[in-house]
Write a protein that holds these residues in place. Structure first.
Motif, short mmCIF file in Angstrom:
data_model
loop_
_atom_site.label_atom_id
_atom_site.label_comp_id
_atom_site.label_asym_id
_atom_site.label_seq_id
_atom_site.Cartn_x
_atom_site.Cartn_y
_atom_site.Cartn_z
N VAL A 5 44.88 47.87 50.93
CA VAL A 5 44.87 46.43 50.68
C VAL A 5 43.51 46.02 50.16
CG1 VAL A 5 45.18 44.15 51.66
CG2 VAL A 5 46.58 46.05 52.49
N GLU A 6 43.48 45.53 48.92
CA GLU A 6 42.23 45.08 48.31
C GLU A 6 41.98 43.61 48.62
OE1 GLU A 6 44.28 47.82 45.20
OE2 GLU A 6 44.85 46.21 46.56
N SER A 7 40.72 43.25 48.62
CA SER A 7 40.32 41.85 48.79
C SER A 7 38.96 41.65 48.14
CB SER A 7 40.28 41.47 50.27
OG SER A 7 39.31 42.25 50.95
N GLY A 8 38.58 40.38 47.98
CA GLY A 8 37.26 40.07 47.48
C GLY A 8 37.20 39.64 46.03
N CYS A 22 38.50 47.47 50.09
CA CYS A 22 39.83 48.08 50.15
C CYS A 22 39.99 48.69 51.53
CB CYS A 22 40.00 49.12 49.07
SG CYS A 22 41.53 50.07 49.18
N THR A 78 37.32 51.64 55.18
CA THR A 78 37.17 50.71 54.06
C THR A 78 36.28 51.30 52.98
OG1 THR A 78 37.48 48.81 55.53
CG2 THR A 78 36.45 48.38 53.39
N THR A 121 43.53 43.23 43.09
CA THR A 121 42.89 41.94 43.29
C THR A 121 42.29 41.49 41.96
OG1 THR A 121 41.29 40.70 44.65
CG2 THR A 121 40.67 42.94 44.04
#
Length: 127
Positions: A5-8, A22, A78, A121
């Motif tokens: 799961v990616e973020s940012g 991630c 991560t 993302t």
């Protein structure tokens, strides 16, 4: 099975910075080589950076070398991508990917070298 799961991601002005994360849902995260790819509209997915499972090797695309830094925290499962001096041409959906203990330049720079992918993302760099 590995879930990523990616973020940012987000909108940033040219010259700015973003840090992508991630998160991996797997017990043996420290045994996976992790990579970042990106895909701009109408273009193929391209390699950005990779980090070996042992953390002792990294590799970057020429287009991001000196501006982006990949790192990992195995305690948090991560991988990160610190992106500095962003340019409009960095605009894309960024994906993280994982493979089990494989590392060769030909392999890690190609989409086919990875077994698991995140959803991506969006990163948008305005001029």
């Amino acid at each position: 099975q590995v879930q990523l799961v990616e973020s940012g991601g987000g909108l940033v002005q040219a010259g700015g910075s973003l840090r992508l994360s991630c998160a991996a849902s797997v017990r043996t995260f420290s045994s996976y080589t992790m990579g970042w790819f990106r895909q701009a509209p109408g273009k193929e997915r391209e390699f950005v950076a990779a980090i070996k499972w042992s953390s002792d090797s990294t590799y970057y695309a020429d287009s991001v070398k000196g501006r982006f830094t990949i790192s990992r925290d195995n305690g948090k499962n991560t991988v990160y991508l610190q992106m500095n001096s962003l340019k409009p041409e960095d605009t894309a959906v960024y994906y993280c990917a994982a493979n089990w203990r494989r590392w060769s330049i030909v392999l890690i720079t190609n989409v086919g070298g990875y077994d698991y992918w995140g959803q991506g993302t969006q990163v948008t760099v305005s001029s």
